[in-house]
Design a protein around this motif. Sequence first.
Motif, PDB file in Angstrom:
ATOM      1  N   UNK A 142       0.823  -1.206   0.000  1.00  0.00           N
ATOM      2  CA  UNK A 142       0.000   0.000   0.000  1.00  0.00           C
ATOM      3  C   UNK A 142       0.858   1.256   0.000  1.00  0.00           C
ATOM      4  N   UNK A 143       1.935   1.276   0.777  1.00  0.00           N
ATOM      5  CA  UNK A 143       2.791   2.463   0.863  1.00  0.00           C
ATOM      6  C   UNK A 143       3.464   2.771  -0.464  1.00  0.00           C
ATOM      7  N   UNK A 144       3.658   1.756  -1.303  1.00  0.00           N
ATOM      8  CA  UNK A 144       4.340   1.937  -2.583  1.00  0.00           C
ATOM      9  C   UNK A 144       3.384   1.849  -3.771  1.00  0.00           C
ATOM     10  N   UNK A 145       2.092   1.767  -3.471  1.00  0.00           N
ATOM     11  CA  UNK A 145       1.069   1.652  -4.518  1.00  0.00           C
ATOM     12  C   UNK A 145       1.380   0.496  -5.478  1.00  0.00           C
ATOM     13  N   UNK A 146       1.718  -0.630  -4.875  1.00  0.00           N
ATOM     14  CA  UNK A 146       2.018  -1.830  -5.671  1.00  0.00           C
ATOM     15  C   UNK A 146       0.725  -2.617  -5.809  1.00  0.00           C
ATOM     16  N   UNK A 147       0.209  -2.680  -7.022  1.00  0.00           N
ATOM     17  CA  UNK A 147      -1.022  -3.416  -7.258  1.00  0.00           C
ATOM     18  C   UNK A 147      -0.778  -4.907  -7.362  1.00  0.00           C
ATOM     19  N   UNK A 148       0.291  -5.273  -8.008  1.00  0.00           N
ATOM     20  CA  UNK A 148       0.605  -6.685  -8.228  1.00  0.00           C
ATOM     21  C   UNK A 148       2.036  -6.949  -7.770  1.00  0.00           C
ATOM     22  N   UNK A 149       2.220  -7.583  -6.602  1.00  0.00           N
ATOM     23  CA  UNK A 149       3.568  -7.807  -6.064  1.00  0.00           C
ATOM     24  C   UNK A 149       4.506  -8.559  -7.006  1.00  0.00           C
ATOM     25  N   UNK A 150       3.971  -9.376  -7.893  1.00  0.00           N
ATOM     26  CA  UNK A 150       4.839 -10.134  -8.816  1.00  0.00           C
ATOM     27  C   UNK A 150       5.500  -9.233  -9.862  1.00  0.00           C
ATOM     28  N   UNK A 151       5.036  -7.976  -9.976  1.00  0.00           N
ATOM     29  CA  UNK A 151       5.629  -7.047 -10.941  1.00  0.00           C
ATOM     30  C   UNK A 151       6.823  -6.284 -10.373  1.00  0.00           C
ATOM     31  N   UNK A 152       7.123  -6.483  -9.088  1.00  0.00           N
ATOM     32  CA  UNK A 152       8.298  -5.839  -8.495  1.00  0.00           C
ATOM     33  C   UNK A 152       9.544  -6.489  -9.079  1.00  0.00           C
ATOM     34  N   UNK A 153      10.475  -5.657  -9.519  1.00  0.00           N
ATOM     35  CA  UNK A 153      11.684  -6.140 -10.176  1.00  0.00           C
ATOM     36  C   UNK A 153      12.901  -5.944  -9.285  1.00  0.00           C
ATOM     37  N   UNK A 154      13.919  -6.760  -9.449  1.00  0.00           N
ATOM     38  CA  UNK A 154      15.169  -6.529  -8.714  1.00  0.00           C
ATOM     39  C   UNK A 154      15.668  -5.119  -9.023  1.00  0.00           C
ATOM     40  N   UNK A 155      16.080  -4.427  -7.973  1.00  0.00           N
ATOM     41  CA  UNK A 155      16.569  -3.061  -8.126  1.00  0.00           C
ATOM     42  C   UNK A 155      15.501  -2.015  -7.864  1.00  0.00           C
ATOM     43  N   UNK A 156      14.199  -2.406  -7.853  1.00  0.00           N
ATOM     44  CA  UNK A 156      13.140  -1.449  -7.521  1.00  0.00           C
ATOM     45  C   UNK A 156      13.345  -0.978  -6.082  1.00  0.00           C
ATOM     46  N   UNK A 157      13.113   0.286  -5.854  1.00  0.00           N
ATOM     47  CA  UNK A 157      13.252   0.853  -4.509  1.00  0.00           C
ATOM     48  C   UNK A 157      11.865   0.948  -3.889  1.00  0.00           C
ATOM     49  N   UNK A 158      11.729   0.363  -2.714  1.00  0.00           N
ATOM     50  CA  UNK A 158      10.453   0.359  -2.003  1.00  0.00           C
ATOM     51  C   UNK A 158      10.586   1.141  -0.704  1.00  0.00           C
ATOM     52  N   UNK A 159       9.539   1.860  -0.363  1.00  0.00           N
ATOM     53  CA  UNK A 159       9.471   2.563   0.916  1.00  0.00           C
ATOM     54  C   UNK A 159       8.879   1.604   1.943  1.00  0.00           C
ATOM     55  N   UNK A 160       9.525   1.465   3.077  1.00  0.00           N
ATOM     56  CA  UNK A 160       9.003   0.624   4.143  1.00  0.00           C
ATOM     57  C   UNK A 160       8.413   1.562   5.188  1.00  0.00           C
TER      58      UNK A 160
END
Length: 167
Positions: A3-21
């Motif tokens: 939710x914090x990163x507006x990720x709709x589909x977690x499988x679309x996260x790629x290596x190197x993507x920066x996520x806010x925790x």
Amino acid sequence: VGEANRVGEPRHIQPGDILMIPPLPDLTAEVSHAEGDVRLIREDGQEVALNDGMTIAPGETVETGAQAFVSLKLPHGENVVLPSRSSVTLKQQNRQNSTLYIERGEVEARVPSQRDQGEVLSIDTPSGIVGVRGTHFRVTGSDDGTRVTTLEGSVNLSRNSSSRDIH
């Protein structure tokens, strides 16, 4: 995190993507049962009647009137009862410990043995600090002193820089 990163589909996260925790939320106490005149005083001074299932956040105070009591469940499995004419502030809740401050009256607590030696329930009073783990006890705080009644286990009472075990 999604939710914090507006990720709709977690499988679309790629290596190197920066996520806010996002920061972890404050842990809260939950009201197991409230009977009689029991009030929650929020940090802004607003008073509300306290009912079963409500939560208490750090900085908020619980007050019990005459012939009233409240049972609270703290996040590390502690069960706390505030009898009539008590006023207790939830000072701190985090992953390691819970701290309550008795302004007046008393607290009875049942604290399970914790897996982590750092997990402790601390109860501050005007004249001392009680730290417990794996114990059933009662603390009465007043301007005149602190009285600890150990019902099961042992309790450590600290006054200034000295401490002693009370059994």
